[in-house]
Design a protein around this motif. Structure first.
Motif, short mmCIF file in Angstrom:
data_model
loop_
_atom_site.label_atom_id
_atom_site.label_comp_id
_atom_site.label_asym_id
_atom_site.label_seq_id
_atom_site.Cartn_x
_atom_site.Cartn_y
_atom_site.Cartn_z
N ASP A 56 -72.02 -14.74 -2.34
CA ASP A 56 -72.12 -13.42 -2.94
C ASP A 56 -70.74 -12.87 -3.32
O ASP A 56 -70.57 -12.25 -4.38
N ALA A 73 -68.10 -14.66 -4.12
CA ALA A 73 -67.62 -15.41 -5.28
C ALA A 73 -68.33 -14.96 -6.55
O ALA A 73 -67.71 -14.86 -7.62
N MET A 74 -69.63 -14.69 -6.46
CA MET A 74 -70.36 -14.24 -7.64
C MET A 74 -69.90 -12.85 -8.08
O MET A 74 -69.81 -12.57 -9.28
N ALA A 75 -69.60 -12.00 -7.12
CA ALA A 75 -69.11 -10.67 -7.47
C ALA A 75 -67.74 -10.74 -8.15
O ALA A 75 -67.45 -9.99 -9.08
N ALA A 76 -66.92 -11.69 -7.68
CA ALA A 76 -65.58 -11.86 -8.27
C ALA A 76 -65.62 -12.74 -9.50
O ALA A 76 -64.61 -12.86 -10.20
N ARG A 77 -66.77 -13.41 -9.77
CA ARG A 77 -66.92 -14.34 -10.88
C ARG A 77 -65.88 -15.45 -10.86
O ARG A 77 -65.39 -15.90 -11.88
N SER A 78 -65.56 -15.88 -9.64
CA SER A 78 -64.56 -16.94 -9.48
C SER A 78 -64.69 -17.54 -8.09
O SER A 78 -64.90 -16.82 -7.10
N GLN A 101 -64.65 -26.09 -5.18
CA GLN A 101 -65.32 -26.79 -6.27
C GLN A 101 -65.16 -28.29 -6.07
O GLN A 101 -64.30 -28.92 -6.69
#
Length: 416
Positions: free
Chosen positions: A115, A117-122, A131
């Motif tokens: 969540d 990472a998705m909020a930061a889009r990174s 990755q």
């Protein structure tokens, strides 16, 4: 030894001594950095892949029949390949370490990290996300590749999921990760934990392998970040990996190409992709091997030129000081005294060059770090470079010094 005559003599040859100091300094700076770069390249060449490298060979096939069912074709091919004499195991895989064919997905060790990472889009916005490279293959992949489980278990037969062409299956229930990735995401406690990858439902970590190198190397800290999924390749283009005794690899490859060609004559089997894993590794590191040779040749050439400079200057000074050497011999100086004089003089000149060269080495390393992403030069390279240059200087000056020590006192005093 009294250093006053040596320092006095050097003051009378300031320009010549300064040029030699500068040459030694440049040699020290360049050689230290070149040695560090060679060590880094050699370290890459010897990176463990995690596979039984000397037992593996591979055949890459490309199907061109659009009506062909890839899953059925793979099963038929694998049955035929396993029947070849000398083959211990055969599997279909989408990629291998050092193959340059890399699939990677944003992966997190917890819902909270996902969540974030998705909020930061990174993936960089969360400490619990990375990755890694993702590998998929048919049943028996771990045993066929020689991967070593350090915790947990292998995939169960009912966990394997067929994948659509060009994709890893979306509903994979489990995953096996490397020890390095387990440390990164779970601080080592990975078994039974959920793994979140690429928007898929969470997968359960059922095993940890010792290491598995990525298809394309990146930074040293992430080169072992890999995930294995029980996702059977769904493409008509696939790589078959065969495990056999090292001496049987070439006969096995020849038999595999013949059998696969007879099973489906219309498909393509590129000769360049029919090779052993050792050949794959050699091709991947070909540029590194060439670069090591070039760097080594340049360093040796620079040391040779520096040695020539020291020898030439020492010979010149011996010729200039023949009379003074004879006078010293006549008043009681021994051959050992004359020899030590020239060796000490050389030691001081080379030492001054080394001090300046150490500073230049750090400045050169800073430029390389900025423009070529080279790591910081470790301090122990500096004393190593100093010892090499001091030793080289003493060897280079030994011949002229011995010639000076052999000057007879009578002949020297008469040469006015």
């Amino acid at each position: 030894m009294n250093l006053r005559p040596i320092l006095s003599s050097l003051r009378h040859h300031k320009l010549t001594a300064f040029l030699l100091v500068l040459q030694v300094a440049l040699t020290c700076a360049i050689v230290c950095n070149v040695a560090f770069m060679i060590a880094n390249r050699v370290g890459q060449l010897t990176l463990p892949s995690g596979l039984a490298e000397d037992e593996l060979s591979m055949v890459h096939v490309v199907g061109i029949d659009k009506d062909d069912n890839p899953q059925v074709r793979h099963a038929t091919d694998l049955a035929a390949l396993r029947a070849i004499q000398g083959v211990h195991a055969a599997v279909a895989v989408d990629s291998l370490p050092l193959s340059r064919s890399d699939s990677s997905y944003g992966t997190c060790g917890s819902r909270e990290s996902l969540d974030q990472a998705m909020a930061a889009r990174s993936m960089q916005g969360s400490s619990g996300c990375v990755q890694p490279s993702v590998y998929s293959g048919s049943e028996g992949e771990l045993a066929a590749l020689g991967l070593k489980l350090v915790a947990g278990r292998d995939f169960l037969p009912d966990e394997y999921v067929p994948a659509a062409p060009g994709w890893v299956a979306a509903n994979v229930p489990s995953a096996i990760i490397t020890r390095a990735l387990a440390e990164r995401l779970y601080h080592g406690d990975a078994l039974g934990r959920d793994l979140y990858m690429g928007g898929r439902p969470p997968m359960r970590v059922v095993g940890v392998v010792d290491n598995l190198l990525r298809p394309r190397l990146r930074a040293p800290s992430v080169n072992q970040y890999s995930v294995l999924l029980p996702s059977v390749p769904g493409d008509s283009e696939v790589t078959y990996v065969l495990r056999s005794a090292p001496r049987d690899r070439q006969p096995v490859l020849d038999a595999a190409v013949d059998i696969l060609g007879r099973l489906e004559p219309s498909r393509l089997i590129p000769p360049s992709s029919t090779r052993t894993f050792a050949q794959l590794r050699q091709k991947y590191f070909q540029r590194d091997t060439t670069m090591i040779g070039l760097l080594l040749a340049s360093a040796l050439g620079l040391l040779f030129v520096t040695a020539l400079g020291i020898t030439g200057l020492a010979n010149f000074w011996v010729q200039q000081r023949t009379r003074s050497i004879g006078i010293r011999r006549a008043i009681g100086a021994t051959r050992g005294d004359i020899l030590r004089y020239f060796q000490t003089e050389n030691f001081l000149i080379v030492g001054a060059g080394i001090v300046l060269g150490m500073l230049l080495a750090f400045l050169l390393n800073a430029e390389l770090m900025q423009h070529y992403e080279l790591a910081r030069l470790p301090l122990f390279y500096l004393p190593m470079g100093a010892l090499v240059l001091w030793g080289l200087g003493q060897l280079a000056v030994l011949g002229p010094a011995l010639r000076a020590a052999a000057v007879p006192p009578v002949v020297a005093t008469r040469s006015t």
